[in-house]
Structures are given as structure tokens and as C-alpha cells.
Enzyme design. Structure first.
Site, PDB file in Angstrom:
ATOM      1  N   GLY A  47      35.402  44.428  28.710  1.00 56.00           N
ATOM      2  CA  GLY A  47      34.495  45.519  28.347  1.00 56.00           C
ATOM      3  C   GLY A  47      33.880  46.197  29.559  1.00 56.00           C
ATOM      4  N   CYS A  48      33.510  45.395  30.555  1.00 56.00           N
ATOM      5  CA  CYS A  48      32.875  45.945  31.757  1.00 56.00           C
ATOM      6  C   CYS A  48      33.876  46.760  32.578  1.00 56.00           C
ATOM      7  CB  CYS A  48      32.263  44.820  32.583  1.00 56.00           C
ATOM      8  SG  CYS A  48      30.981  43.921  31.666  1.00 56.00           S
ATOM      9  N   THR A  49      35.114  46.299  32.605  1.00 57.15           N
ATOM     10  CA  THR A  49      36.159  47.043  33.308  1.00 57.15           C
ATOM     11  C   THR A  49      36.402  48.381  32.617  1.00 57.15           C
ATOM     12  OG1 THR A  49      37.190  45.002  34.094  1.00 57.15           O
ATOM     13  CG2 THR A  49      38.578  46.983  34.051  1.00 57.15           C
ATOM     14  N   GLY A  52      33.481  50.792  33.291  1.00 61.99           N
ATOM     15  CA  GLY A  52      33.541  51.322  34.650  1.00 61.99           C
ATOM     16  C   GLY A  52      34.644  52.353  34.811  1.00 61.99           C
TER      17      GLY A  52
END
Length: 160
Positions: A47-49, A52
Site C-alpha cells: 500500500g505504501c509503495t 508513493g
């Protein structure tokens, strides 16, 4: 919307922020620009990738609207450097290991992880005006379409 949606302690603007690439900044250094600050739980997770990469894909549009982007997590500068290099992020990531910035924005929340209650970063984004006011906040963010929504809000606020 012109009123601040979150009042930040004055000291928040002078907190030393360690960035990917080994440099430092403060929020005050971004005065005069719109600023998107997004908080995410952990480098190199799915999710964070995606989040970003979504902000990175829209970076030219954010630049055109006069906005800077800062991503923030509790990961180390070294972890951020690896994450940025692997994903090609063209904006800096803040290493907030002491959680000072996270606490100022009230994003450290109790979460359920594998059946245990832990404290972690609640995925959140804040839009700061050139005067340093938080003019919009998104909490408990769902990644899909989020960067587009932030860009649309930025454009709407910038017109006011």
C-alpha cells in the site's frame, strides 16, 4: 475552506526533519509554497509503495500547482534512501523515528495487527497553505485514487 482544520503547535514548523538523501529541512523552509504531507506506515510495503508511486506520477501536476510533497514514516533515512532508489521517487521522504512530526499531526493511533493492539501510523495526508495552515486533512486514507483527490483539492484551494 480558509480556516485551519488542525492547529499545529508553533514549534512544529521548526522541528529538524531528516530527509532521504541525508539532508535536513523544516516545515518553515517550505513557507510560501503549498505543501502536501502524507504519512504512511512502512517503506516497501504494497500500500505504501502504491501511494508513493501515485504521488510520484502526479508530481509534475503538483509542481505546476506550486506544491511540494513530503512523505513521512518512522523508517530510517537508510530505509528511505533504498525505497526512493528502488521506486524512483522524485520527492523526499522524512524519517520521523522519534515520532515528533507524527505526534504533532496526531497520526499515531492504536491499530490491530495480527490480533495484537500496537501503536502505528494511521495513513493520513494534510494540505498546508503557503501560510502554513492545514486547510484539508484526510485520515484513514484508502490508497486507490487518493493522490488524485489530493491534487483536485489543492487546485480548488489554490483558486480561492
Amino acid at each position: 475552506m480558509t480556516d485551519a482544520v488542525l492547529e499545529l503547535p508553533a514549534a512544529t514548523f521548526d522541528l529538524p526533519l531528516s530527509l532521504s538523501g541525508g539532508t535536513q529541512t523544516t516545515l518553515r523552509a517550505h513557507a510560501g509554497h503549498w505543501l502536501v504531507i502524507y504519512f504512511y506506515p512502512k517503506d516497501s510495503t504494497p500500500g505504501c509503495t502504491t501511494e508513493g508511486l501515485d504521488f510520484n506520477a502526479l508530481l509534475p501536476e503538483f509542481d505546476k500547482a506550486g506544491a511540494k510533497i513530503l512523505g513521512v514514516s518512522r523508517d530510517s533515512v537508510k530505509s528511505h534512501d533504498n525505497f526512493c532508489a528502488k521506486q524512483g521517487f522524485a520527492f523526499p521522504l522524512v524519517s520521523d523515528g522519534d515520532e515528533a512530526l507524527c505526534r504533532a499531526f496526531d497520526v499515531i493511533k492504536e491499530k490491530n495487527m495480527y490480533g495484537k493492539q500496537v501503536l502505528g501510523i494511521e495513513r493520513s495526508t494534510f494540505l498546508l497553505s503557503p501560510e502554513g495552515q492545514v486547510v484539508q486533512a484526510w485520515r484513514k486514507v484508502k490508497v486507490a485514487g487518493h493522490a488524485d483527490a489530493v491534487l483536485a483539492a489543492l487546485k480548488a484551494h489554490a483558486k480561492q
